[in-house]
Design a protein around this motif. Structure first.
Motif, PDB file in Angstrom:
ATOM      1  N   GLY A  18       0.824  -1.212   0.000  1.00  0.00           N
ATOM      2  CA  GLY A  18       0.000   0.000   0.000  1.00  0.00           C
ATOM      3  C   GLY A  18       0.858   1.262   0.000  1.00  0.00           C
ATOM      4  N   LEU A  19       1.941   1.247   0.773  1.00  0.00           N
ATOM      5  CA  LEU A  19       2.842   2.397   0.798  1.00  0.00           C
ATOM      6  C   LEU A  19       3.514   2.607  -0.550  1.00  0.00           C
ATOM      7  CD1 LEU A  19       4.496   1.940   4.312  1.00  0.00           C
ATOM      8  CD2 LEU A  19       2.808   3.657   3.645  1.00  0.00           C
ATOM      9  N   LEU A  20       3.906   1.513  -1.195  1.00  0.00           N
ATOM     10  CA  LEU A  20       4.535   1.623  -2.522  1.00  0.00           C
ATOM     11  C   LEU A  20       3.548   2.129  -3.564  1.00  0.00           C
ATOM     12  CD1 LEU A  20       6.765  -1.581  -2.663  1.00  0.00           C
ATOM     13  CD2 LEU A  20       7.542   0.792  -2.696  1.00  0.00           C
ATOM     14  N   VAL A  21       2.368   1.530  -3.598  1.00  0.00           N
ATOM     15  CA  VAL A  21       1.370   1.893  -4.609  1.00  0.00           C
ATOM     16  C   VAL A  21       0.903   3.337  -4.423  1.00  0.00           C
ATOM     17  CG1 VAL A  21      -0.995   1.414  -5.394  1.00  0.00           C
ATOM     18  CG2 VAL A  21       0.606  -0.472  -5.026  1.00  0.00           C
ATOM     19  N   SER A  22       0.743   3.773  -3.169  1.00  0.00           N
ATOM     20  CA  SER A  22       0.235   5.119  -2.899  1.00  0.00           C
ATOM     21  C   SER A  22       1.283   6.204  -3.110  1.00  0.00           C
ATOM     22  CB  SER A  22      -0.277   5.205  -1.465  1.00  0.00           C
ATOM     23  OG  SER A  22       0.804   5.116  -0.546  1.00  0.00           O
ATOM     24  N   GLY A  23       2.552   5.817  -3.157  1.00  0.00           N
ATOM     25  CA  GLY A  23       3.620   6.793  -3.316  1.00  0.00           C
ATOM     26  C   GLY A  23       4.193   7.287  -2.002  1.00  0.00           C
ATOM     27  N   MET A  24       3.695   6.759  -0.877  1.00  0.00           N
ATOM     28  CA  MET A  24       4.181   7.200   0.436  1.00  0.00           C
ATOM     29  C   MET A  24       5.646   6.825   0.667  1.00  0.00           C
ATOM     30  SD  MET A  24       1.888   8.871   2.249  1.00  0.00           S
ATOM     31  CE  MET A  24       2.439   8.688   3.922  1.00  0.00           C
ATOM     32  N   ALA A  25       6.173   5.848  -0.044  1.00  0.00           N
ATOM     33  CA  ALA A  25       7.575   5.463   0.104  1.00  0.00           C
ATOM     34  C   ALA A  25       8.482   6.245  -0.842  1.00  0.00           C
ATOM     35  CB  ALA A  25       7.746   3.953  -0.138  1.00  0.00           C
ATOM     36  N   ASN A  26       7.909   7.162  -1.609  1.00  0.00           N
ATOM     37  CA  ASN A  26       8.666   8.000  -2.528  1.00  0.00           C
ATOM     38  C   ASN A  26       8.837   9.383  -1.894  1.00  0.00           C
ATOM     39  OD1 ASN A  26       9.597   9.687  -4.541  1.00  0.00           O
ATOM     40  ND2 ASN A  26       8.117   9.008  -6.072  1.00  0.00           N
ATOM     41  N   PRO A  27      10.053   9.708  -1.417  1.00  0.00           N
ATOM     42  CA  PRO A  27      10.219  10.984  -0.717  1.00  0.00           C
ATOM     43  C   PRO A  27       9.904  12.202  -1.586  1.00  0.00           C
ATOM     44  CG  PRO A  27      12.350   9.970  -1.139  1.00  0.00           C
ATOM     45  CD  PRO A  27      11.297   8.963  -1.510  1.00  0.00           C
ATOM     46  N   HIS A  28      10.101  12.108  -2.890  1.00  0.00           N
ATOM     47  CA  HIS A  28       9.793  13.240  -3.769  1.00  0.00           C
ATOM     48  C   HIS A  28       8.287  13.521  -3.795  1.00  0.00           C
ATOM     49  CE1 HIS A  28      13.944  13.232  -4.967  1.00  0.00           C
ATOM     50  NE2 HIS A  28      13.850  11.960  -5.335  1.00  0.00           N
TER      51      HIS A  28
END
Length: 146
Positions: A18-28
Motif C-alpha cells: 500500500g505504501l509503494l502503490v500510494s507513493g508514500m515510500a517515494n520521498p519526492h
C-alpha cells in the motif's frame, strides 16, 4: 504461533505494498505534498483520508474489547492529555518528515526497495530510538521521572 507469524507477515506485506502503490515510500512525492507554496501534489491527502477512515472503523470495532481477534491483549493509549513529550515527539516527527520525505514505515519500505536516502534516515531513526531508550533506562535507574 504460526498463525500470528502469518498474520503479521500478510499484514506487513499489504501495508508495504500500500505504501509503494500510494507513493508514500517515494520521498519526492511526499515532499511535493508538503510543498503548499510550490508545486503542490494533493494526491497523498486521499491516501491519508483513506487511512483515517479505516482507522475510525477499526477503532470503533475494538472499542470495549480487551483482546484482539487472535486473542492477544490490546494495548490502546490511555493518556488523553497533551504533554511536553508528545508535543516534542510530534514536532520531531513532522520536521523529520518534512526534511527527508520519510516517516518510519515508508522509510523501511524504501530501504527494502534499495533507496540509499532511506538507509541514512533509518540509521538516524534507530540512533534516535536508541538514545531515547537509553535516556529512559538511565532515568528509571536514577529514579528520575521524564
Amino acid at each position: 504461533m504460526k498463525t500470528h507469524f502469518l498474520t503479521a507477515f500478510v499484514t506487513g506485506l499489504i501495508f508495504g505494498l500500500g505504501l509503494l502503490v500510494s507513493g508514500m515510500a517515494n520521498p519526492h512525492k511526499v515532499l511535493s505534498f508538503l510543498d503548499l507554496a510550490g508545486d503542490w501534489d494533493p494526491s497523498l491527502a486521499l491516501v491519508m483520508l483513506g487511512a483515517i477512515t479505516v482507522s475510525i472503523i477499526a477503532f470503533s470495532f475494538i472499542r470495549g474489547r480487551n483482546q484482539s481477534l487472535l486473542g492477544e491483549p490490546l494495548r490502546l493509549p490511555v493518556k488523553t492529555r497533551l504533554d511536553t513529550r508528545l508535543v516534542i515527539g510530534s514536532l520531531g516527527f513532522g520536521i523529520g518528515w518534512g526534511l527527508a520525505g520519510f516517516c518510519p514505515g515508508p522509510a523501511l519500505v524504501a530501504l527494502g526497495a534499495g533507496e540509499s536516502k532511506a538507509a541514512v534516515f533509518v540509521a538516524a531513526m534507530l540512533t534516535g530510538m536508541g538514545s531515547v531508550s537509553y535516556t529512559h533506562l538511565r532515568a528509571h535507574e536514577t529514579g528520575r521521572n521524564l
